[in-house]
Scaffold this motif. Structure first.
Motif, PDB file in Angstrom:
ATOM      1  N   PRO A  89      16.956 126.992  49.625  1.00  0.00           N
ATOM      2  CA  PRO A  89      18.130 127.437  48.864  1.00  0.00           C
ATOM      3  C   PRO A  89      17.884 127.629  47.367  1.00  0.00           C
ATOM      4  CG  PRO A  89      18.737 125.668  50.361  1.00  0.00           C
ATOM      5  CD  PRO A  89      17.230 125.758  50.358  1.00  0.00           C
ATOM      6  N   ALA A  90      16.872 126.949  46.833  1.00  0.00           N
ATOM      7  CA  ALA A  90      16.590 127.049  45.395  1.00  0.00           C
ATOM      8  C   ALA A  90      15.823 128.315  45.040  1.00  0.00           C
ATOM      9  CB  ALA A  90      15.790 125.824  44.947  1.00  0.00           C
ATOM     10  N   VAL A  91      15.321 129.038  46.046  1.00  0.00           N
ATOM     11  CA  VAL A  91      14.404 130.134  45.762  1.00  0.00           C
ATOM     12  C   VAL A  91      14.922 131.498  46.208  1.00  0.00           C
ATOM     13  CG1 VAL A  91      12.025 130.919  46.045  1.00  0.00           C
ATOM     14  CG2 VAL A  91      12.522 128.504  45.996  1.00  0.00           C
ATOM     15  N   GLY A  92      15.928 131.565  47.040  1.00  0.00           N
ATOM     16  CA  GLY A  92      16.421 132.866  47.464  1.00  0.00           C
ATOM     17  C   GLY A  92      16.904 132.865  48.894  1.00  0.00           C
ATOM     18  N   LYS A  93      17.104 134.052  49.426  1.00  0.00           N
ATOM     19  CA  LYS A  93      17.746 134.229  50.727  1.00  0.00           C
ATOM     20  C   LYS A  93      16.773 134.307  51.895  1.00  0.00           C
ATOM     21  CE  LYS A  93      21.182 137.173  52.946  1.00  0.00           C
ATOM     22  NZ  LYS A  93      22.118 138.286  52.773  1.00  0.00           N
ATOM     23  N   TYR A  94      15.570 134.880  51.693  1.00  0.00           N
ATOM     24  CA  TYR A  94      14.632 135.163  52.784  1.00  0.00           C
ATOM     25  C   TYR A  94      13.366 134.334  52.634  1.00  0.00           C
ATOM     26  CZ  TYR A  94      17.724 139.178  52.867  1.00  0.00           C
ATOM     27  OH  TYR A  94      18.835 139.977  52.891  1.00  0.00           O
ATOM     28  N   HIS A  95      12.930 133.731  53.753  1.00  0.00           N
ATOM     29  CA  HIS A  95      11.781 132.828  53.685  1.00  0.00           C
ATOM     30  C   HIS A  95      10.872 133.039  54.888  1.00  0.00           C
ATOM     31  CE1 HIS A  95      13.635 130.860  50.303  1.00  0.00           C
ATOM     32  NE2 HIS A  95      14.767 131.063  50.958  1.00  0.00           N
ATOM     33  N   ILE A  96       9.640 133.393  54.606  1.00  0.00           N
ATOM     34  CA  ILE A  96       8.660 133.662  55.650  1.00  0.00           C
ATOM     35  C   ILE A  96       7.711 132.473  55.761  1.00  0.00           C
ATOM     36  CG2 ILE A  96       6.711 135.131  56.308  1.00  0.00           C
ATOM     37  CD1 ILE A  96       8.208 137.453  54.946  1.00  0.00           C
ATOM     38  N   ILE A  97       7.525 132.024  56.998  1.00  0.00           N
ATOM     39  CA  ILE A  97       6.548 130.983  57.285  1.00  0.00           C
ATOM     40  C   ILE A  97       5.454 131.615  58.135  1.00  0.00           C
ATOM     41  CG2 ILE A  97       6.088 128.784  58.439  1.00  0.00           C
ATOM     42  CD1 ILE A  97       8.979 127.995  57.805  1.00  0.00           C
ATOM     43  N   ILE A  98       4.220 131.418  57.706  1.00  0.00           N
ATOM     44  CA  ILE A  98       3.053 131.963  58.381  1.00  0.00           C
ATOM     45  C   ILE A  98       2.241 130.787  58.905  1.00  0.00           C
ATOM     46  CG2 ILE A  98       0.899 133.226  58.017  1.00  0.00           C
ATOM     47  CD1 ILE A  98       2.451 134.795  55.842  1.00  0.00           C
ATOM     48  N   GLY A  99       1.896 130.824  60.194  1.00  0.00           N
ATOM     49  CA  GLY A  99       1.154 129.723  60.786  1.00  0.00           C
ATOM     50  C   GLY A  99      -0.232 130.127  61.248  1.00  0.00           C
ATOM     51  N   ALA A 100      -1.102 129.134  61.315  1.00  0.00           N
ATOM     52  CA  ALA A 100      -2.445 129.373  61.859  1.00  0.00           C
ATOM     53  C   ALA A 100      -2.293 129.790  63.315  1.00  0.00           C
ATOM     54  CB  ALA A 100      -3.283 128.101  61.734  1.00  0.00           C
ATOM     55  N   PRO A 101      -3.080 130.708  63.808  1.00  0.00           N
ATOM     56  CA  PRO A 101      -4.311 131.267  63.248  1.00  0.00           C
ATOM     57  C   PRO A 101      -4.110 132.540  62.418  1.00  0.00           C
ATOM     58  CG  PRO A 101      -4.184 131.902  65.530  1.00  0.00           C
ATOM     59  CD  PRO A 101      -2.968 131.043  65.238  1.00  0.00           C
ATOM     60  N   TYR A 102      -2.894 132.810  61.983  1.00  0.00           N
ATOM     61  CA  TYR A 102      -2.608 133.872  61.009  1.00  0.00           C
ATOM     62  C   TYR A 102      -2.807 135.289  61.558  1.00  0.00           C
ATOM     63  CZ  TYR A 102      -3.278 129.604  58.352  1.00  0.00           C
ATOM     64  OH  TYR A 102      -3.235 128.306  57.926  1.00  0.00           O
ATOM     65  N   THR A 103      -2.386 135.497  62.808  1.00  0.00           N
ATOM     66  CA  THR A 103      -2.400 136.839  63.374  1.00  0.00           C
ATOM     67  C   THR A 103      -1.038 137.496  63.135  1.00  0.00           C
ATOM     68  OG1 THR A 103      -1.550 136.277  65.567  1.00  0.00           O
ATOM     69  CG2 THR A 103      -3.942 136.003  65.203  1.00  0.00           C
ATOM     70  N   GLU A 104      -0.906 138.738  63.547  1.00  0.00           N
ATOM     71  CA  GLU A 104       0.353 139.467  63.342  1.00  0.00           C
ATOM     72  C   GLU A 104       1.537 138.835  64.059  1.00  0.00           C
ATOM     73  OE1 GLU A 104       0.446 143.795  63.289  1.00  0.00           O
ATOM     74  OE2 GLU A 104      -1.749 143.766  63.266  1.00  0.00           O
ATOM     75  N   ASP A 105       1.281 137.953  65.012  1.00  0.00           N
ATOM     76  CA  ASP A 105       2.370 137.283  65.741  1.00  0.00           C
ATOM     77  C   ASP A 105       2.692 135.895  65.206  1.00  0.00           C
ATOM     78  OD1 ASP A 105       2.646 139.435  67.541  1.00  0.00           O
ATOM     79  OD2 ASP A 105       0.993 138.666  68.765  1.00  0.00           O
ATOM     80  N   ASP A 106       1.966 135.445  64.192  1.00  0.00           N
ATOM     81  CA  ASP A 106       2.083 134.060  63.726  1.00  0.00           C
ATOM     82  C   ASP A 106       2.923 133.924  62.471  1.00  0.00           C
ATOM     83  OD1 ASP A 106       0.449 132.981  65.797  1.00  0.00           O
ATOM     84  OD2 ASP A 106      -1.304 133.772  64.745  1.00  0.00           O
ATOM     85  N   TRP A 107       4.115 134.516  62.476  1.00  0.00           N
ATOM     86  CA  TRP A 107       5.010 134.397  61.337  1.00  0.00           C
ATOM     87  C   TRP A 107       6.453 134.560  61.816  1.00  0.00           C
ATOM     88  CZ3 TRP A 107       8.213 138.386  59.526  1.00  0.00           C
ATOM     89  CH2 TRP A 107       8.039 139.622  60.152  1.00  0.00           C
ATOM     90  N   ARG A 108       7.347 134.009  61.043  1.00  0.00           N
ATOM     91  CA  ARG A 108       8.782 134.145  61.285  1.00  0.00           C
ATOM     92  C   ARG A 108       9.479 134.164  59.928  1.00  0.00           C
ATOM     93  NH1 ARG A 108       6.571 134.580  65.329  1.00  0.00           N
ATOM     94  NH2 ARG A 108       6.964 133.763  67.399  1.00  0.00           N
ATOM     95  N   CYS A 109      10.673 134.724  59.915  1.00  0.00           N
ATOM     96  CA  CYS A 109      11.481 134.753  58.697  1.00  0.00           C
ATOM     97  C   CYS A 109      12.769 133.973  58.956  1.00  0.00           C
ATOM     98  CB  CYS A 109      11.791 136.201  58.312  1.00  0.00           C
ATOM     99  SG  CYS A 109      12.636 136.366  56.719  1.00  0.00           S
ATOM    100  N   PHE A 110      13.219 133.282  57.934  1.00  0.00           N
ATOM    101  CA  PHE A 110      14.415 132.456  58.025  1.00  0.00           C
ATOM    102  C   PHE A 110      15.293 132.689  56.804  1.00  0.00           C
ATOM    103  CE2 PHE A 110      10.909 130.439  60.168  1.00  0.00           C
ATOM    104  CZ  PHE A 110      11.451 130.110  61.397  1.00  0.00           C
ATOM    105  N   PHE A 111      16.595 132.498  57.000  1.00  0.00           N
ATOM    106  CA  PHE A 111      17.513 132.479  55.868  1.00  0.00           C
ATOM    107  C   PHE A 111      17.392 131.122  55.180  1.00  0.00           C
ATOM    108  CE2 PHE A 111      19.731 135.661  58.556  1.00  0.00           C
ATOM    109  CZ  PHE A 111      19.764 136.706  57.639  1.00  0.00           C
ATOM    110  N   ALA A 112      18.003 130.988  54.020  1.00  0.00           N
ATOM    111  CA  ALA A 112      17.903 129.754  53.238  1.00  0.00           C
ATOM    112  C   ALA A 112      18.411 128.528  53.995  1.00  0.00           C
ATOM    113  CB  ALA A 112      18.644 129.903  51.916  1.00  0.00           C
ATOM    114  N   ASP A 113      19.332 128.726  54.953  1.00  0.00           N
ATOM    115  CA  ASP A 113      19.845 127.585  55.725  1.00  0.00           C
ATOM    116  C   ASP A 113      18.954 127.238  56.917  1.00  0.00           C
ATOM    117  OD1 ASP A 113      20.365 129.587  57.578  1.00  0.00           O
ATOM    118  OD2 ASP A 113      22.531 129.238  57.636  1.00  0.00           O
TER     119      ASP A 113
END
Length: 123
Positions: A89-113
């Motif tokens: 919440p302190a940084v904005g509305k959209y937040h991407i988390i990238i996980g190992a092994p860092y392929t095109e399928d290893d990420w998700r986006c979340f809202f601040a909540d």
């Protein structure tokens, strides 16, 4: 209809940042122009480790248009941690988390909540 769009080139850079920072986390701040996340800035003064990344918000330049964050989870977990939910919440509305092994399928986006955010990857 997606909640937001992201440039494929930017997403590939973020995945590579995760891979090159491994086993430490990385933290970047996302910039949105119109309805598309198309830029990022590495946060000045960032301190990273294998289980966290912190930055100094007072070191950020004014007027940068920060609309969220991207960071890696070297563990591969691509869901927000309790610390992420306090940080988002302190940084904005959209937040991407990238996980190992860092392929095109290893990420998700979340809202601040912490709720999922749908993203369209565009060229």
């Amino acid at each position: 209809m997606p909640d937001i769009k992201i440039k494929r080139e930017l997403l590939m850079i973020l995945l590579e940042l995760g891979k090159s920072s491994h086993p430490s986390e990385f933290l970047a701040l996302l910039i949105k122009n119109g309805d598309t996340i198309d830029e990022f800035e590495l946060a000045p003064g960032t301190i990273t480790g294998s289980s966290s990344a912190r930055y100094q918000p007072d070191m950020m330049p004014l007027g940068t248009g920060i609309s969220g964050s991207a960071h890696s989870h070297p563990s591969g977990a691509i869901r927000p941690s309790d610390a992420d939910l306090r940080f988002f919440p302190a940084v904005g509305k959209y937040h991407i988390i990238i996980g190992a092994p860092y392929t095109e399928d290893d990420w998700r986006c979340f809202f601040a909540d912490g709720s999922p955010c749908s993203v369209e990857v565009i060229d």
